[in-house]
Motif scaffolding. Structure first.
Motif, PDB file in Angstrom:
ATOM      1  N   THR A   1     119.541  63.364  47.762  1.00  0.00           N
ATOM      2  CA  THR A   1     119.726  64.474  48.375  1.00  0.00           C
ATOM      3  C   THR A   1     119.559  64.592  49.904  1.00  0.00           C
ATOM      4  O   THR A   1     119.775  65.779  50.467  1.00  0.00           O
ATOM      5  CB  THR A   1     118.705  65.487  47.764  1.00  0.00           C
ATOM      6  OG1 THR A   1     117.464  65.213  47.849  1.00  0.00           O
ATOM      7  CG2 THR A   1     119.048  65.501  46.123  1.00  0.00           C
TER       8      THR A   1
ATOM      9  N   PHE B   1     122.028  68.298  43.340  1.00  0.00           N
ATOM     10  CA  PHE B   1     121.526  68.427  41.934  1.00  0.00           C
ATOM     11  C   PHE B   1     122.175  69.373  41.233  1.00  0.00           C
ATOM     12  O   PHE B   1     122.087  70.262  41.422  1.00  0.00           O
ATOM     13  CB  PHE B   1     120.065  68.449  41.987  1.00  0.00           C
ATOM     14  CG  PHE B   1     119.386  68.355  40.558  1.00  0.00           C
ATOM     15  CD1 PHE B   1     119.514  67.099  39.743  1.00  0.00           C
ATOM     16  CD2 PHE B   1     118.857  69.465  39.983  1.00  0.00           C
ATOM     17  CE1 PHE B   1     118.952  66.946  38.737  1.00  0.00           C
ATOM     18  CE2 PHE B   1     118.164  69.049  38.762  1.00  0.00           C
ATOM     19  CZ  PHE B   1     118.339  68.097  38.062  1.00  0.00           C
ATOM     20  N   MET B   2     122.758  68.942  40.019  1.00  0.00           N
ATOM     21  CA  MET B   2     123.351  69.980  39.079  1.00  0.00           C
ATOM     22  C   MET B   2     124.349  71.017  39.646  1.00  0.00           C
ATOM     23  O   MET B   2     124.539  72.208  39.659  1.00  0.00           O
ATOM     24  CB  MET B   2     122.371  70.808  38.430  1.00  0.00           C
ATOM     25  CG  MET B   2     121.392  69.996  37.570  1.00  0.00           C
ATOM     26  SD  MET B   2     122.089  68.987  36.079  1.00  0.00           S
ATOM     27  CE  MET B   2     122.710  70.418  35.281  1.00  0.00           C
TER      28      MET B   2
ATOM     29  N   VAL C   1     126.906  61.044  30.861  1.00  0.00           N
ATOM     30  CA  VAL C   1     125.827  60.747  30.411  1.00  0.00           C
ATOM     31  C   VAL C   1     125.994  59.095  30.056  1.00  0.00           C
ATOM     32  O   VAL C   1     127.019  58.795  29.482  1.00  0.00           O
ATOM     33  CB  VAL C   1     125.292  61.337  29.294  1.00  0.00           C
ATOM     34  CG1 VAL C   1     123.738  60.605  28.624  1.00  0.00           C
ATOM     35  CG2 VAL C   1     124.930  63.004  29.332  1.00  0.00           C
TER      36      VAL C   1
ATOM     37  N   SER D   1     124.011  64.412  36.612  1.00  0.00           N
ATOM     38  CA  SER D   1     122.956  65.310  37.167  1.00  0.00           C
ATOM     39  C   SER D   1     123.343  65.637  38.640  1.00  0.00           C
ATOM     40  O   SER D   1     122.885  66.801  39.294  1.00  0.00           O
ATOM     41  CB  SER D   1     121.747  64.644  37.174  1.00  0.00           C
ATOM     42  OG  SER D   1     121.000  64.580  35.968  1.00  0.00           O
ATOM     43  N   PHE D   2     124.068  64.692  39.225  1.00  0.00           N
ATOM     44  CA  PHE D   2     124.451  64.768  40.681  1.00  0.00           C
ATOM     45  C   PHE D   2     125.972  64.408  40.959  1.00  0.00           C
ATOM     46  O   PHE D   2     126.656  63.846  40.113  1.00  0.00           O
ATOM     47  CB  PHE D   2     123.767  63.766  41.564  1.00  0.00           C
ATOM     48  CG  PHE D   2     122.200  63.817  41.680  1.00  0.00           C
ATOM     49  CD1 PHE D   2     121.612  64.529  42.499  1.00  0.00           C
ATOM     50  CD2 PHE D   2     121.470  62.987  40.546  1.00  0.00           C
ATOM     51  CE1 PHE D   2     120.323  64.717  42.634  1.00  0.00           C
ATOM     52  CE2 PHE D   2     119.873  63.134  40.551  1.00  0.00           C
ATOM     53  CZ  PHE D   2     119.464  63.931  41.729  1.00  0.00           C
TER      54      PHE D   2
ATOM     55  N   PHE E   1     121.019  59.693  33.397  1.00  0.00           N
ATOM     56  CA  PHE E   1     121.031  60.837  33.786  1.00  0.00           C
ATOM     57  C   PHE E   1     121.740  61.237  35.012  1.00  0.00           C
ATOM     58  O   PHE E   1     122.334  62.271  35.190  1.00  0.00           O
ATOM     59  CB  PHE E   1     119.571  61.289  33.630  1.00  0.00           C
ATOM     60  CG  PHE E   1     118.822  61.460  32.414  1.00  0.00           C
ATOM     61  CD1 PHE E   1     119.361  62.311  31.467  1.00  0.00           C
ATOM     62  CD2 PHE E   1     117.860  60.653  32.204  1.00  0.00           C
ATOM     63  CE1 PHE E   1     118.875  62.308  30.131  1.00  0.00           C
ATOM     64  CE2 PHE E   1     117.350  60.470  30.799  1.00  0.00           C
ATOM     65  CZ  PHE E   1     117.707  61.427  30.023  1.00  0.00           C
ATOM     66  N   TYR E   2     121.573  60.303  36.046  1.00  0.00           N
ATOM     67  CA  TYR E   2     122.010  60.612  37.361  1.00  0.00           C
ATOM     68  C   TYR E   2     123.665  60.960  37.391  1.00  0.00           C
ATOM     69  O   TYR E   2     124.086  61.735  38.294  1.00  0.00           O
ATOM     70  CB  TYR E   2     121.647  59.402  38.471  1.00  0.00           C
ATOM     71  CG  TYR E   2     120.478  59.476  38.857  1.00  0.00           C
ATOM     72  CD1 TYR E   2     119.292  60.181  38.190  1.00  0.00           C
ATOM     73  CD2 TYR E   2     120.019  59.057  40.057  1.00  0.00           C
ATOM     74  CE1 TYR E   2     118.076  60.169  38.572  1.00  0.00           C
ATOM     75  CE2 TYR E   2     118.774  59.096  40.504  1.00  0.00           C
ATOM     76  CZ  TYR E   2     117.883  59.837  40.000  1.00  0.00           C
ATOM     77  OH  TYR E   2     116.484  59.753  40.155  1.00  0.00           O
TER      78      TYR E   2
ATOM     79  N   ASP F   1     118.004  56.696  35.940  1.00  0.00           N
ATOM     80  CA  ASP F   1     119.341  56.561  36.732  1.00  0.00           C
ATOM     81  C   ASP F   1     120.529  56.467  35.897  1.00  0.00           C
ATOM     82  O   ASP F   1     121.341  57.317  35.987  1.00  0.00           O
ATOM     83  CB  ASP F   1     119.081  55.525  37.999  1.00  0.00           C
ATOM     84  CG  ASP F   1     117.981  55.735  38.978  1.00  0.00           C
ATOM     85  OD1 ASP F   1     117.078  56.212  38.456  1.00  0.00           O
ATOM     86  OD2 ASP F   1     118.177  55.256  40.087  1.00  0.00           O
TER      87      ASP F   1
ATOM     88  N   GLY G   1     128.775  66.556  37.497  1.00  0.00           N
ATOM     89  CA  GLY G   1     128.495  65.407  38.156  1.00  0.00           C
ATOM     90  C   GLY G   1     129.273  64.339  38.426  1.00  0.00           C
ATOM     91  O   GLY G   1     130.693  64.749  38.393  1.00  0.00           O
TER      92      GLY G   1
ATOM     93  N   GLN H   1     110.938  57.782  41.128  1.00  0.00           N
ATOM     94  CA  GLN H   1     111.974  58.788  41.168  1.00  0.00           C
ATOM     95  C   GLN H   1     112.098  59.865  42.098  1.00  0.00           C
ATOM     96  O   GLN H   1     113.067  60.315  42.691  1.00  0.00           O
ATOM     97  CB  GLN H   1     111.741  59.649  39.904  1.00  0.00           C
ATOM     98  CG  GLN H   1     112.249  58.935  38.471  1.00  0.00           C
ATOM     99  CD  GLN H   1     113.494  58.486  38.527  1.00  0.00           C
ATOM    100  OE1 GLN H   1     114.470  59.409  38.396  1.00  0.00           O
ATOM    101  NE2 GLN H   1     114.012  57.441  38.273  1.00  0.00           N
TER     102      GLN H   1
END
Length: 210
Positions: A26, A134-135, A144, A123-124, A119-120, A116, A140, A18
Motif C-alpha cells: 500500500t 485494499f478492496m 482467489v 483483496s488488492f 487472498f491478495y 498472499d 482485485g 503480514q
C-alpha cells in the motif's frame, strides 16, 4: 514448548510478515525501491511462482501458467495442513524443543506466503505504475488462489564481473545476494536451518536398554 506458546510465536511471526507486506503493498509501486544501506534495499517485487520466481510451468512445460499457479497454491494449502499436523502431534508427544521451534518457524512462514497466494489477488488491485489499494471498488488483480507473494528484502552486498576461470558463471556480471525475499521466507529458512544444523537435537536417538 506448549501449544499455547507455539501459537503465540506463530502469530507474532505472521503479524510481522503480514504487516510488512501490507505496508509495502500500500506504499510502493511494483519494482520501486528504497535504499536503506548500500548493501540493503527495500525492493518491491511480486512472486507468482516458487523460490526465486521459478514457476511449476517452467518444470512441467505442457501445463499453462494459470494451471501451474492453481496447482502450486493447492499444494501449499495441503502442505500447511501436513506441517500443522506434524507440529501439533510433536507437541503432544513432547518432542524436542529444537524440533518444535523449527516446525513453528516453517509453519508460520509457509502460512504467511499462503495468505498472499490465496487472498491478495482479490483483496488488492494491481501495483503496475500505481500504489495498490485494499478492496478497491473495481476489484482485485485476480481471483482467489491466484494471488502473488509480496517480496521486499534485497541484499545486493556485492556486484561485479567474475573472472573467466570461475566455473559456469565466470565472465558474467554477478550480484551477491540477488534473490528478493520476505519475512515468511526468512522464517522458513530459519526452520530448515535449525533442522539441518541441529539435527541431532531435533531428532535425538533414544537410548536403548542394555
Amino acid at each position: 514448548m506448549s501449544l499455547k506458546k507455539a501459537s503465540i510465536l506463530i502469530i507474532i511471526i505472521l503479524l510481522i510478515d503480514q504487516v510488512s507486506k501490507l505496508y509495502i503493498k500500500t506504499h510502493f509501486q511494483l519494482h520501486q525501491s528504497l535504499e536503506v544501506f548500500s548493501w540493503f534495499k527495500i525492493y518491491f517485487v511480486e512472486n507468482d511462482g516458487m523460490a526465486w520466481g521459478t514457476k511449476l510451468s517452467d518444470i512441467i512445460p505442457f501445463i499453462s501458467d494459470r494451471t501451474a499457479k492453481l496447482c502450486l497454491t493447492t499444494f501449499r494449502i495441503f502442505a500447511i495442513f501436513g506441517i500443522g499436523y506434524w507440529l501439533v502431534s510433536s507437541i503432544k508427544k513432547h518432542q524436542s524443543k529444537t524440533l518444535l521451534l523449527a516446525l513453528v518457524f516453517i509453519f508460520a512462514g509457509a502460512l504467511g506466503n499462503i495468505i498472499d497466494s490465496v487472498f491478495y489477488g482479490f483483496s488488492f488491485n494491481d501495483s503496475f505504475g500505481q500504489v495498490a489499494s485494499f478492496m478497491h471498488k473495481d476489484g482485485g488483480y485476480d481471483k482467489v488462489l491466484f494471488g502473488n507473494v509480496v517480496d521486499m528484502l534485497y541484499f545486493p552486498m556485492w556486484q561485479g564481473n567474475l573472472p573467466e576461470w570461475v566455473p559456469v558463471i565466470g565472465g558474467r556480471n554477478f550480484i551477491f545476494f540477488e534473490p528478493v525475499f520476505n519475512i515468511a521466507d526468512v522464517a522458513i529458512a530459519t526452520g530448515f536451518s535449525i533442522l539441518l544444523f541441529f539435527n541431532k537435537k531435533a531428532f535425538p536417538l533414544k537410548e536403548e536398554n542394555i
